[in-house]
Design an enzyme around this catalytic site. Structure first.
Site, mmCIF file in Angstrom:
data_model
loop_
_atom_site.group_PDB
_atom_site.id
_atom_site.type_symbol
_atom_site.label_atom_id
_atom_site.label_comp_id
_atom_site.label_asym_id
_atom_site.label_seq_id
_atom_site.Cartn_x
_atom_site.Cartn_y
_atom_site.Cartn_z
ATOM 1 C CE1 TYR A 1 9.247 7.525 9.700
ATOM 2 C CE2 TYR A 1 9.612 9.887 9.584
ATOM 3 C CZ TYR A 1 9.258 8.697 8.973
ATOM 4 O OH TYR A 1 8.955 8.671 7.630
ATOM 5 C CB ILE B 1 5.322 5.517 -0.697
ATOM 6 C CG1 ILE B 1 4.792 6.883 -0.236
ATOM 7 C CG2 ILE B 1 6.564 5.681 -1.568
ATOM 8 C CD1 ILE B 1 5.713 7.626 0.732
ATOM 9 N NE ARG C 1 -0.515 0.831 4.822
ATOM 10 C CZ ARG C 1 -0.617 0.339 6.047
ATOM 11 N NH1 ARG C 1 -1.437 -0.670 6.287
ATOM 12 N NH2 ARG C 1 0.056 0.866 7.043
ATOM 13 C CG ASP D 1 9.079 -8.466 9.856
ATOM 14 O OD1 ASP D 1 9.864 -7.509 9.703
ATOM 15 O OD2 ASP D 1 8.450 -8.660 10.915
ATOM 16 C CB VAL D 2 12.517 -5.452 6.061
ATOM 17 C CG1 VAL D 2 11.839 -5.392 4.705
ATOM 18 C CG2 VAL D 2 11.982 -4.367 6.997
ATOM 19 C CG ASN E 1 7.935 1.922 0.584
ATOM 20 O OD1 ASN E 1 7.767 3.133 0.636
ATOM 21 N ND2 ASN E 1 6.988 1.053 0.940
ATOM 22 C CE LYS F 1 11.833 6.830 7.149
ATOM 23 N NZ LYS F 1 11.799 5.826 6.073
HETATM 24 P P1 NDP Z 1 2.185 2.919 4.910
HETATM 25 O O1 NDP Z 1 2.057 2.695 6.372
HETATM 26 O O2 NDP Z 1 1.015 3.331 4.116
HETATM 27 O O3 NDP Z 1 2.812 1.622 4.197
HETATM 28 C C1 NDP Z 1 3.945 0.995 4.709
HETATM 29 C C2 NDP Z 1 3.912 -0.455 4.310
HETATM 30 O O4 NDP Z 1 5.114 -1.067 4.821
HETATM 31 C C3 NDP Z 1 2.738 -1.196 4.942
HETATM 32 O O5 NDP Z 1 2.180 -2.101 4.026
HETATM 33 C C4 NDP Z 1 3.395 -1.893 6.107
HETATM 34 O O6 NDP Z 1 2.751 -3.067 6.525
HETATM 35 C C5 NDP Z 1 4.741 -2.233 5.516
HETATM 36 N N1 NDP Z 1 5.712 -2.594 6.560
HETATM 37 C C6 NDP Z 1 5.833 -2.051 7.794
HETATM 38 N N2 NDP Z 1 6.786 -2.692 8.493
HETATM 39 C C7 NDP Z 1 7.260 -3.663 7.683
HETATM 40 C C8 NDP Z 1 8.246 -4.654 7.843
HETATM 41 N N3 NDP Z 1 8.900 -4.820 9.007
HETATM 42 N N4 NDP Z 1 8.517 -5.481 6.806
HETATM 43 C C9 NDP Z 1 7.832 -5.351 5.648
HETATM 44 N N5 NDP Z 1 6.878 -4.455 5.440
HETATM 45 C C10 NDP Z 1 6.593 -3.604 6.451
HETATM 46 O O7 NDP Z 1 3.392 3.994 4.804
HETATM 47 P P2 NDP Z 1 3.851 4.992 3.641
HETATM 48 O O8 NDP Z 1 3.553 4.431 2.312
HETATM 49 O O9 NDP Z 1 3.399 6.339 4.012
HETATM 50 O O10 NDP Z 1 5.430 4.955 3.904
HETATM 51 C C11 NDP Z 1 6.356 4.239 3.103
HETATM 52 C C12 NDP Z 1 7.745 4.772 3.406
HETATM 53 O O11 NDP Z 1 7.776 6.179 3.152
HETATM 54 C C13 NDP Z 1 8.188 4.601 4.855
HETATM 55 O O12 NDP Z 1 9.559 4.265 4.890
HETATM 56 C C14 NDP Z 1 7.967 5.983 5.444
HETATM 57 O O13 NDP Z 1 8.787 6.234 6.545
HETATM 58 C C15 NDP Z 1 8.336 6.844 4.252
HETATM 59 N N6 NDP Z 1 7.803 8.206 4.325
HETATM 60 C C16 NDP Z 1 6.453 8.417 4.387
HETATM 61 C C17 NDP Z 1 5.964 9.709 4.469
HETATM 62 C C18 NDP Z 1 4.509 9.999 4.564
HETATM 63 O O14 NDP Z 1 4.167 11.163 4.837
HETATM 64 N N7 NDP Z 1 3.601 9.043 4.336
HETATM 65 C C19 NDP Z 1 6.880 10.874 4.493
HETATM 66 C C20 NDP Z 1 8.252 10.526 4.395
HETATM 67 C C21 NDP Z 1 8.695 9.241 4.321
HETATM 68 P P3 NDP Z 1 1.800 -3.069 7.859
HETATM 69 O O15 NDP Z 1 0.433 -2.820 7.338
HETATM 70 O O16 NDP Z 1 1.972 -4.443 8.399
HETATM 71 O O17 NDP Z 1 2.307 -2.015 8.782
#
Ligand code: NDP
Length: 254
Positions: free
Chosen positions: A159, A23, A21, A68-69, A91, A163
């Site tokens: 956080y 990004i 989901r 799970d990373v 990501n 980053k």
């Molecule tokens: P979301 O929470 O919408 O999506 C993150 C996805 O990563 C989820 O599907 C989540 O699964 C998965 N995930 C979390 N932990 C793990 C793990 N240990 N192993 C594998 N998958 C995992 O977040 P965004 O799309 O907003 O964020 C994506 C990236 O962008 C992140 O690194 C975030 O820090 C970065 N970012 C986002 C910003 C924002 O404003 N949205 C701004 C700047 C950076 P689950 O449902 O299980 O949690």
């Protein structure tokens, strides 16, 4: 080779973590549109499979796996199975905001650092080894403007620190691996409309802080970050390594 053909990912294989989901899904879609075969992984295997099925319906070549990373042995096993990955997009990440530093528990600290930094390194190491053996590859890490500025008003020291570390990890690996054909870059987004930031819609005041602090006066969309990742992953970015590309609507100008 024409300039536009350098943006094509035809014949490449790309793996996107946290691809189910937000990004990650937008990036999987963009890279597939660019011509790459996609390995879409997420810690929620069912969500990963549903996302992959959506993309396959559009005719793209996509497989999904639970990953799970933070589980380094699982990361290595997948990298050994898919040793031909050309593009790795790190990501997966979480934010646990609104926790004051003086009140933060060990778990609130380590859960964020474990995923955002340690998990990213396990992926870079495992997939990077194969890229180095093959003498080519492109890694794009998802950092954040939080690696440059301290967000306000929400407290999220773990956080922000994770980053900033992602950015310096990116530069460190870029320097080590540049002579062996592997590029490592990062994108640093502003606030993007995803599940991660959904809580802002409950607070007009918070939203005003966020967009009021942004010259473009808005949040970003996931596909605006995916577009930057597509560029960094492609041969069009052949001279770029160790770059941290801000996509922040101007937030860090003020
Ligand atoms: P979301 O929470 O919408 O999506 C993150 C996805 O990563 C989820 O599907 C989540 O699964 C998965 N995930 C979390 N932990 C793990 C793990 N240990 N192993 C594998 N998958 C995992 O977040 P965004 O799309 O907003 O964020 C994506 C990236 O962008 C992140 O690194 C975030 O820090 C970065 N970012 C986002 C910003 C924002 O404003 N949205 C701004 C700047 C950076 P689950 O449902 O299980 O949690």
């Amino acid at each position: 080779m024409s300039i536009m053909s350098r943006f094509s990912l035809a014949g490449r294989t790309a793996l996107v973590t946290g691809g189910a989901r937000g990004i990650g899904l937008a990036t999987s879609t963009a890279l597939a549109e660019g011509g790459a075969a996609i390995i879409l992984v997420d810690r929620d295997g069912e969500a990963a499979e549903n996302a992959a099925a959506q993309l396959r319906e559009r005719g793209f070549d996509v497989v999904a796996y639970p990953l799970d990373v933070t589980r380094s042995a699982d990361v290595t096993a997948l990298a050994d199975r898919y040793s031909h990955v050309d593009i790795l997009v790190n990501n997966a990440g979480i934010a646990r905001s609104n926790i004051r530093a003086e009140d933060m528990t060990d778990d609130e600290w380590t859960s964020v650092v474990d995923i955002n930094l340690n998990g990213m390194f396990w992926c870079c190491r495992a997939f990077g080894r194969h890229m180095l053996e093959r003498g080519r590859g492109a890694i794009v890490n998802v950092g954040s403007m939080s690696g440059f500025v301290v967000n306000r008003p929400q407290e999220q020291a773990q956080y922000n620190a994770s980053k900033a570390a992602v950015h310096q990890l990116t530069r460190s690996l870029a320097a080590e691996w540049a002579p062996r054909g592997v590029r490592v870059n990062a994108v640093a987004p502003t606030y993007i409309e995803t599940e991660m930031t959904r809580y802002v819609y409950d607070s007009p005041e918070l939203m005003q802080h966020w967009i009021g602090g942004t010259p473009q006066n808005r949040m970003g969309q996931p596909d605006e970050i995916a577009a930057v990742i597509l560029f960094l992953a492609s041969d069009a970015a052949s001279l770029m390594t160790g770059s941290i590309v801000l996509a922040d609507g101007g937030y860090t100008c003020w």
